[in-house]
Write a protein that holds these residues in place. Structure first.
Motif, PDB file in Angstrom:
ATOM      1  N   HIS A   1       0.861  -1.242   0.016  1.00 38.97           N
ATOM      2  CA  HIS A   1      -0.144  -0.032   0.069  1.00 38.97           C
ATOM      3  C   HIS A   1       0.870   1.230  -0.089  1.00 38.97           C
ATOM      4  CE1 HIS A   1      -3.300  -2.777   1.993  1.00 38.97           C
ATOM      5  NE2 HIS A   1      -3.745  -2.220   0.742  1.00 38.97           N
ATOM      6  N   LEU A   2       1.880   1.056   0.593  1.00 44.07           N
ATOM      7  CA  LEU A   2       2.781   2.267   0.588  1.00 44.07           C
ATOM      8  C   LEU A   2       3.455   2.592  -0.797  1.00 44.07           C
ATOM      9  CD1 LEU A   2       4.436   4.585   2.142  1.00 44.07           C
ATOM     10  CD2 LEU A   2       6.299   3.136   2.456  1.00 44.07           C
ATOM     11  N   VAL A   3       3.664   1.619  -1.622  1.00 43.66           N
ATOM     12  CA  VAL A   3       3.924   1.803  -2.971  1.00 43.66           C
ATOM     13  C   VAL A   3       2.939   2.377  -3.717  1.00 43.66           C
ATOM     14  CG1 VAL A   3       5.049   0.395  -5.044  1.00 43.66           C
ATOM     15  CG2 VAL A   3       5.713  -0.213  -2.804  1.00 43.66           C
TER      16      VAL A   3
ATOM     17  N   ASN B   1       0.576   9.292  -5.400  1.00 39.48           N
ATOM     18  CA  ASN B   1       0.824  10.809  -4.964  1.00 39.48           C
ATOM     19  C   ASN B   1       1.658  11.363  -6.041  1.00 39.48           C
ATOM     20  OD1 ASN B   1       0.729  12.922  -3.097  1.00 39.48           O
ATOM     21  ND2 ASN B   1       2.826  12.136  -2.631  1.00 39.48           N
ATOM     22  N   ALA B   2       2.689  10.606  -6.625  1.00 36.63           N
ATOM     23  CA  ALA B   2       3.605  11.092  -7.464  1.00 36.63           C
ATOM     24  C   ALA B   2       2.752  11.326  -8.681  1.00 36.63           C
ATOM     25  CB  ALA B   2       4.577  10.330  -7.779  1.00 36.63           C
ATOM     26  N   LEU B   3       1.930  10.542  -9.298  1.00 36.98           N
ATOM     27  CA  LEU B   3       1.317  10.685 -10.444  1.00 36.98           C
ATOM     28  C   LEU B   3       0.167  11.870 -10.339  1.00 36.98           C
ATOM     29  CD1 LEU B   3       0.511   7.061 -11.665  1.00 36.98           C
ATOM     30  CD2 LEU B   3       2.293   8.716 -12.683  1.00 36.98           C
TER      31      LEU B   3
ATOM     32  N   LEU C   1       3.510  11.136   5.175  1.00 37.16           N
ATOM     33  CA  LEU C   1       3.896  11.103   3.883  1.00 37.16           C
ATOM     34  C   LEU C   1       3.572  12.616   3.258  1.00 37.16           C
ATOM     35  CD1 LEU C   1       2.877   7.632   2.834  1.00 37.16           C
ATOM     36  CD2 LEU C   1       5.169   8.235   3.291  1.00 37.16           C
ATOM     37  N   GLY C   2       2.598  13.171   3.824  1.00 39.86           N
ATOM     38  CA  GLY C   2       2.197  14.315   3.196  1.00 39.86           C
ATOM     39  C   GLY C   2       1.047  14.243   2.000  1.00 39.86           C
ATOM     40  N   VAL C   3       0.391  12.826   2.019  1.00 31.39           N
ATOM     41  CA  VAL C   3      -0.396  12.756   0.923  1.00 31.39           C
ATOM     42  C   VAL C   3      -1.835  13.037   1.220  1.00 31.39           C
ATOM     43  CG1 VAL C   3      -1.485  10.539   0.036  1.00 31.39           C
ATOM     44  CG2 VAL C   3       1.023  10.693   0.201  1.00 31.39           C
ATOM     45  N   LYS C   4      -2.634  13.432   0.266  1.00 30.20           N
ATOM     46  CA  LYS C   4      -4.110  13.753   0.425  1.00 30.20           C
ATOM     47  C   LYS C   4      -5.029  13.080  -0.688  1.00 30.20           C
ATOM     48  CE  LYS C   4      -3.891  18.207   2.855  1.00 30.20           C
ATOM     49  NZ  LYS C   4      -2.327  18.118   2.679  1.00 30.20           N
ATOM     50  N   PHE C   5      -6.296  12.951  -0.254  1.00 28.93           N
ATOM     51  CA  PHE C   5      -7.177  12.376  -1.173  1.00 28.93           C
ATOM     52  C   PHE C   5      -8.347  13.436  -1.398  1.00 28.93           C
ATOM     53  CE2 PHE C   5      -5.092   9.013   0.740  1.00 28.93           C
ATOM     54  CZ  PHE C   5      -4.506   8.202  -0.363  1.00 28.93           C
ATOM     55  N   ASP C   6      -8.982  13.239  -2.634  1.00 28.03           N
ATOM     56  CA  ASP C   6     -10.166  14.117  -2.944  1.00 28.03           C
ATOM     57  C   ASP C   6     -11.450  13.481  -2.477  1.00 28.03           C
ATOM     58  OD1 ASP C   6      -9.086  16.295  -4.210  1.00 28.03           O
ATOM     59  OD2 ASP C   6      -8.327  15.090  -5.530  1.00 28.03           O
TER      60      ASP C   6
ATOM     61  N   ILE D   1      10.399   6.744  -0.142  1.00 28.70           N
ATOM     62  CA  ILE D   1       9.681   7.129  -1.132  1.00 28.70           C
ATOM     63  C   ILE D   1      10.454   6.916  -2.345  1.00 28.70           C
ATOM     64  CG2 ILE D   1       8.375   9.014  -2.300  1.00 28.70           C
ATOM     65  CD1 ILE D   1       7.380  10.099   0.325  1.00 28.70           C
ATOM     66  N   PHE D   2      11.727   7.484  -2.156  1.00 28.82           N
ATOM     67  CA  PHE D   2      12.663   7.595  -3.299  1.00 28.82           C
ATOM     68  C   PHE D   2      13.132   6.146  -4.078  1.00 28.82           C
ATOM     69  CE2 PHE D   2      16.452   8.413  -5.490  1.00 28.82           C
ATOM     70  CZ  PHE D   2      16.266   9.873  -5.978  1.00 28.82           C
ATOM     71  N   THR D   3      13.120   5.045  -2.946  1.00 29.63           N
ATOM     72  CA  THR D   3      13.558   3.858  -3.006  1.00 29.63           C
ATOM     73  C   THR D   3      12.487   3.171  -3.930  1.00 29.63           C
ATOM     74  OG1 THR D   3      14.677   3.560  -0.889  1.00 29.63           O
ATOM     75  CG2 THR D   3      13.857   1.566  -2.046  1.00 29.63           C
ATOM     76  N   TYR D   4      11.044   3.576  -3.538  1.00 23.68           N
ATOM     77  CA  TYR D   4       9.952   3.008  -4.257  1.00 23.68           C
ATOM     78  C   TYR D   4       9.820   3.338  -5.509  1.00 23.68           C
ATOM     79  CZ  TYR D   4       8.676   1.305   0.349  1.00 23.68           C
ATOM     80  OH  TYR D   4       8.765   0.417   1.513  1.00 23.68           O
TER      81      TYR D   4
END
Ligand code: ARG
Length: 563
Positions: A130-132, A138-140, A245-250, A418-421
């Motif tokens: 799930h982290l991947v 998030n990047a996309l 992770l600083g991740v958000k969802f709509d 994150i970078f590793t993934y």
């Protein structure tokens, strides 16, 4: 600055070929002594009925070479050598002007892209897979927005299914309320695993689980109450990871959101004569497409994962009218998405072709596969904390007097993961190795972040130098290579979204860091006699920082000023 289009426009008046066709032919030569761009004349030879080397020669004599150091013919090729100083000056000033927007574009103007990512399961651990998904999604999300699209981030929570009946049964038998409040997911996982162990000895438990799920489906007050509580507790835990992770969802519309939307799907499939019976279940036959059937209703009449995904896809089309509907999910679900997309196509939805499974490989830790079954799991939050802790140790060793070490360690430690993934193409399996991941040199997050911090420390030692910068002397190969690398951010972003492959930008930022270090190792920035050169190098350094920051931000990593 788009050199390919500039070059195409200069060639166009002399040849019988459309501008866009010329532009498509322009190449980047493999060696620096062959110039920065090359135009092969073979295709022109056919239309112009002339030998390609003659065309190249004539072009080289007539073309306007302003802004280029030289334009030469070599055999059938026309080779373009950029005016290094003008190029570098142009690119750094573009970076300075555009700032945080440098690399952005408007190619996606007016188009919505739905991205389904993270999507963990309620009452189950948020695992490394799930982290991947979260990191790629998030990047996309960021990259599509940066290219002018409107990204819609959806967390398709696994919050429905027969397992909730089992969980309710397990709750009633074995819950420890205190542990549930303290560490909800661990406790829910404990009783879930216990349920499976006990059910092996006493199969009637399975019936009890089914009975509770039925109750839940019928809206029974107690069952619903418990289900809501599991959801709430789990979301609170997931939120901790998203905050880190600083991740958000709509949208958090999970599987349960489609409960009242599936009957229509079943009816529609019936109407379109796509449903057939198979061992009591209702399925869409996909034999013709070399796939097992897509199960819509199980023999007991219950809907399943696929039914909900069909309803969800339709809902997303109706609600967001997407140009692309992306699912960032591990490749073990490839067949599921193929079946769902094929079913949508058979239902007559032409937009089925805009649905895209963005799959990724496994995360391997030492030499075992991470799995949530049997309780053998590594908790993600622990993993992130471990990464932060180890980073702090490294900082304590390297730079013990650094201020706000904890904050830096958090950004660098989380960023390293994150970078590793996001470093290798997503289909490849990821091998988790602390030492490699946290190393300050090599192709790692800390290496890039350290490069940024080092460049920033140079800038802190000096004031603004814009006015006196003299780029005419900034023509060494290291300086020119750095400037050329800086010019390619937008290209990297567009390629990354085209292939739904954030690693393109990750590799790009590694290239920027390497080019900067090469430059910095062969030229002093601050100890230079000539003020004009010194100022120009400072401006180049500042531009490098801006580009690293923009690129890292696109993959969801924050920069640190000191490290
Ligand atoms: N909850 C699923 C899992 O953990 C992933 C869901 C992915 N999204 C979807 N629309 N099926 O495996």
């Amino acid at each position: 600055m788009d050199y390919k289009s500039i070059i195409a426009a200069r060639i166009e008046p002399f040849v019988d070929m459309e501008l866009t066709a010329i532009e498509r032919l322009i190449e980047i030569p493999p060696r620096a002594d062959m110039g920065d761009f090359a135009f092969p004349c073979f295709q022109l030879a056919k239309v112009m009925r002339k030998a390609p080397n003659i065309i190249a020669k004539e072009l080289s004599e007539n073309i306007n070479n302003e802004g280029f150091e030289k334009i030469e013919c070599l055999g059938a090729y026309l080779n373009f050598f950029l005016d290094k100083a003008a190029f570098t000056k142009g690119i750094v000033s573009e970076i300075e002007t555009k700032g945080d927007n440098y690399g952005a574009s408007e190619v996606g103007q007016g188009k919505n892209v739905v991205i389904d990512y993270s999507s963990p399961n309620i009452a189950k651990p948020f695992h490394v897979g799930h982290l991947v998904s979260t990191s790629i999604g998030n990047a996309l999300y960021r990259m599509f927005n940066f290219a002018g699209y409107n990204s819609v981030g959806v967390n398709h929570l696994g919050d429905w299914g027969t397992q909730f009946g089992k969980l309710i049964s397990a709750y009633k038998r074995w819950i420890d309320e205190e542990s549930l409040e303290k560490d909800p997911i661990k406790e829910l996982l404990r009783i879930y695993v216990k349920f499976h162990d006990e059910a092996e000895k006493d199969p009637s438990l399975e019936d009890e689980g089914r009975m509770y799920f039925k109750k839940l489906e019928e809206g029974d007050a107690e069952a619903t109450e418990l289900w809501k509580r599991f959801t709430k507790l789990s979301l609170k835990e997931f939120q901790k990871v998203y905050d880190m992770l600083g991740v958000k969802f709509d949208s958090y519309a999970g599987e349960s959101f489609y409960n009242d939307k599936m009957e229509a799907v079943v009816l529609e499939l019936k109407d379109k004569e796509l449903l057939v019976e198979s061992n009591g279940a209702r399925v869409v036959d996909l034999d013709e497409y070399n796939m097992p059937p897509c199960i819509i209703l199980k023999s007991d009449g219950a809907t399943i994962y696929a039914t909900r995904d069909i309803a969800a896809a339709k809902y997303r089309k109706d609600t967001y009218d997407f140009a692309q509907n992306i699912y960032v999910v591990g490749k073990d679900q490839s067949l599921h998405f193929k079946q769902v997309f094929k079913t949508l196509e058979l239902m007559g939805y032409s937009w089925a072709q805009d649905c895209r499974h963005v799959s990724f490989g496994l995360v391997k830790f030492a030499d075992r596969k991470l799995s949530t079954r049997k309780g053998e799991v590594i908790f993600l939050e622990d993993l992130l904390k471990e990464s932060i802790g180890k980073t702090l140790e490294i900082i304590n060793e390297k730079n013990p007097s650094l201020e706000n070490k904890e904050e830096v360690a958090e950004k660098v430690g989380v960023g390293a993961m994150i970078f590793t993934y996001l470093k290798n193409s997503r289909e490849r399996d990821i091998v988790f190795d602390w030492e490699e991941m946290l190393s300050f040199d090599g192709e790692t997050g800390p290496y890039v972040q350290y490069t940024y911090a080092r460049a920033k420390s140079i800038l802190r030692k000096t004031e603004d130098h814009n006015a006196s910068a003299d780029f005419s002397k900034l023509v060494s190969s290291e300086e020119f290579e750095l400037a050329k690398t800086l010019s390619k951010l937008q290209e990297a972003v567009l390629l990354a979204i085209d292939k739904a492959e954030p690693s393109v930008v990750t590799r790009y930022v590694i290239d920027v860091a390497k080019a900067f270090n090469k430059f910095y190792n062969s030229h002093s920035v601050l100890n230079v006699e000539d003020d004009g050169i010194k100022a120009a190098r400072i401006v180049l350094t500042r531009a490098t920082c801006q580009v690293i920051k923009n690129a890292l931000n696109l993959i969801g990593i924050q920069t640190v000023e000191k490290m």
